[in-house]
Design a protein around this motif. Sequence first.
Motif, PDB file in Angstrom:
ATOM      1  N   GLU A 299      49.148  39.085  42.827  1.00  0.00           N
ATOM      2  CA  GLU A 299      48.410  39.983  41.912  1.00  0.00           C
ATOM      3  C   GLU A 299      46.912  39.736  42.012  1.00  0.00           C
ATOM      4  OE1 GLU A 299      50.010  39.616  37.911  1.00  0.00           O
ATOM      5  OE2 GLU A 299      52.043  39.923  38.709  1.00  0.00           O
ATOM      6  N   ARG A 300      46.537  38.468  42.081  1.00  0.00           N
ATOM      7  CA  ARG A 300      45.119  38.119  42.163  1.00  0.00           C
ATOM      8  C   ARG A 300      44.492  38.690  43.444  1.00  0.00           C
ATOM      9  NH1 ARG A 300      43.130  32.576  43.201  1.00  0.00           N
ATOM     10  NH2 ARG A 300      45.136  31.792  42.496  1.00  0.00           N
ATOM     11  N   ILE A 301      45.184  38.506  44.559  1.00  0.00           N
ATOM     12  CA  ILE A 301      44.658  39.010  45.839  1.00  0.00           C
ATOM     13  C   ILE A 301      44.609  40.539  45.798  1.00  0.00           C
ATOM     14  CG2 ILE A 301      45.107  39.132  48.336  1.00  0.00           C
ATOM     15  CD1 ILE A 301      44.373  36.324  47.630  1.00  0.00           C
ATOM     16  N   ASP A 302      45.599  41.118  45.185  1.00  0.00           N
ATOM     17  CA  ASP A 302      45.641  42.585  45.070  1.00  0.00           C
ATOM     18  C   ASP A 302      44.408  43.098  44.327  1.00  0.00           C
ATOM     19  OD1 ASP A 302      47.098  45.126  45.353  1.00  0.00           O
ATOM     20  OD2 ASP A 302      47.172  45.048  43.150  1.00  0.00           O
ATOM     21  N   ARG A 303      44.090  42.427  43.202  1.00  0.00           N
ATOM     22  CA  ARG A 303      42.915  42.842  42.418  1.00  0.00           C
ATOM     23  C   ARG A 303      41.643  42.678  43.249  1.00  0.00           C
ATOM     24  NH1 ARG A 303      45.608  40.358  38.103  1.00  0.00           N
ATOM     25  NH2 ARG A 303      44.446  38.414  38.379  1.00  0.00           N
ATOM     26  N   ALA A 304      41.564  41.543  43.963  1.00  0.00           N
ATOM     27  CA  ALA A 304      40.362  41.268  44.760  1.00  0.00           C
ATOM     28  C   ALA A 304      40.139  42.327  45.836  1.00  0.00           C
ATOM     29  CB  ALA A 304      40.475  39.878  45.394  1.00  0.00           C
ATOM     30  N   TRP A 305      41.227  42.962  46.270  1.00  0.00           N
ATOM     31  CA  TRP A 305      41.117  43.978  47.331  1.00  0.00           C
ATOM     32  C   TRP A 305      41.216  45.398  46.769  1.00  0.00           C
ATOM     33  CZ3 TRP A 305      40.201  43.259  52.620  1.00  0.00           C
ATOM     34  CH2 TRP A 305      40.044  41.912  52.995  1.00  0.00           C
ATOM     35  N   GLY A 306      40.965  45.500  45.505  1.00  0.00           N
ATOM     36  CA  GLY A 306      40.842  46.837  44.925  1.00  0.00           C
ATOM     37  C   GLY A 306      42.105  47.430  44.337  1.00  0.00           C
ATOM     38  N   GLY A 307      43.211  46.659  44.387  1.00  0.00           N
ATOM     39  CA  GLY A 307      44.443  47.095  43.725  1.00  0.00           C
ATOM     40  C   GLY A 307      45.296  48.024  44.571  1.00  0.00           C
ATOM     41  N   GLY A 308      46.602  47.984  44.278  1.00  0.00           N
ATOM     42  CA  GLY A 308      47.540  48.901  44.932  1.00  0.00           C
ATOM     43  C   GLY A 308      47.884  48.561  46.371  1.00  0.00           C
TER      44      GLY A 308
END
Length: 406
Positions: A299-308
């Motif tokens: 989830e953290r990496i996902d947020r860092a890369w703009g989500g989704g």
Amino acid sequence: MKVLDRFLRYVRYDTTSDPHAPETKYPSTDKQLTLLSLLRDELREMGLSADMNAYGYVTATLPANVEGAPTLCYIAHVDTSPAVSGTDVRPRVIRYEGGDILLDEAGEYRITEADNPELSGYRGQELVVTDGRTLLGADDKAGVAEIMAAVEYFVTHPDEPHGTVKVAFTPDEEIGRGTDHFDVAAFGADFGYTVDGGELGEIEYENFNAASGLLEIDGVSVHPGSAKGRMKNAVEIFAAFQSALPKDQTPATTEKYEGFYMPDEVKGSVEHLVAYYIIRDHDKAAFEAKKAYFSELAERIDRAWGGGCVKATVKDSYYNMAEIIRQHMHLIDHAKAAMRSCGVTPRVVPIRGGTDGARLSYEGLPCPNLSTGGLNFHGRREFIPVRSLSTMTRVLIALTESYARP
Ligand SMILES: [Zn+2]
């Protein structure tokens, strides 16, 4: 028949299992059925009721000659690891006088003292080794031979006391499918042992809690010449995830009871990538924490890369059987006493993997794992001391008798 003769005969059967066989094919290779049906026939010749079902499981019952004893079982698998060829195994019995053991004539494969410090303990003994072309198959035909020899002992010594003894020989253990179709209720044993461990004296009842972690990453592919601010490279996102996992929690940096994360397979490119992980820990709380961290990190990496773009799926595979066996510690106490009565020093060691017994324990058949006496499983350097084969047979006899005493 001597346990050594049984062992030498069984290892000549090619019983390699196949991890790439479709799940609908059981057992994964037909050749396993050749040895399984031979075992069924041998059990029948001993006078036991023995059967082989549609999945290839061979089960047999030795009726009790005393009353009130629990129904004990012994389980071993007939397949060998697909890691090394099991075709045309030519076992050799050598007398070990020290030094390195030369396996093939070219001298390419050796069992060296440097890599095998336990060798020195077998000086002066006969060892069964390979000719360097194949594995030996002591895993688990040593277990099969020892169980068969122990059963034969009770058949030929009808005055020796024993409760009902159930025997099962199974296929496909090495590819993780050994108990897929095993019917615990129909088998009807109270508890028992898998005989599938390593060096003589080992008793195993603590294995990993295991889960698989699937990471799916969707990137955005843009021509690299005009990608500024637009490209999301799934390979880079994966690298960010992998590098944020603790470095001291990998298979190469852990031992004994320490758990780990391991990327097992990675497939992908800029636009899409999937990574398959395994997550392991003996301790239940640490296991849960590892799984939670895996999902949180995604989830953290996902947020860092703009989500989704990053999705993690964690699925439990099997659990530490210690949770079950601790309610049946007599299994460990009896095994230790039986070993000591045969001059063997018992050693409880944690399994850094799973066993069929772990699954069976959770399905209602408490089943710790006992040594076979073999060493260097899954390789050309696999070997087993002849004396360990016969000692382990005596351990199984003593263990069975110990449960028949009031
Ligand atoms: Zn095995």
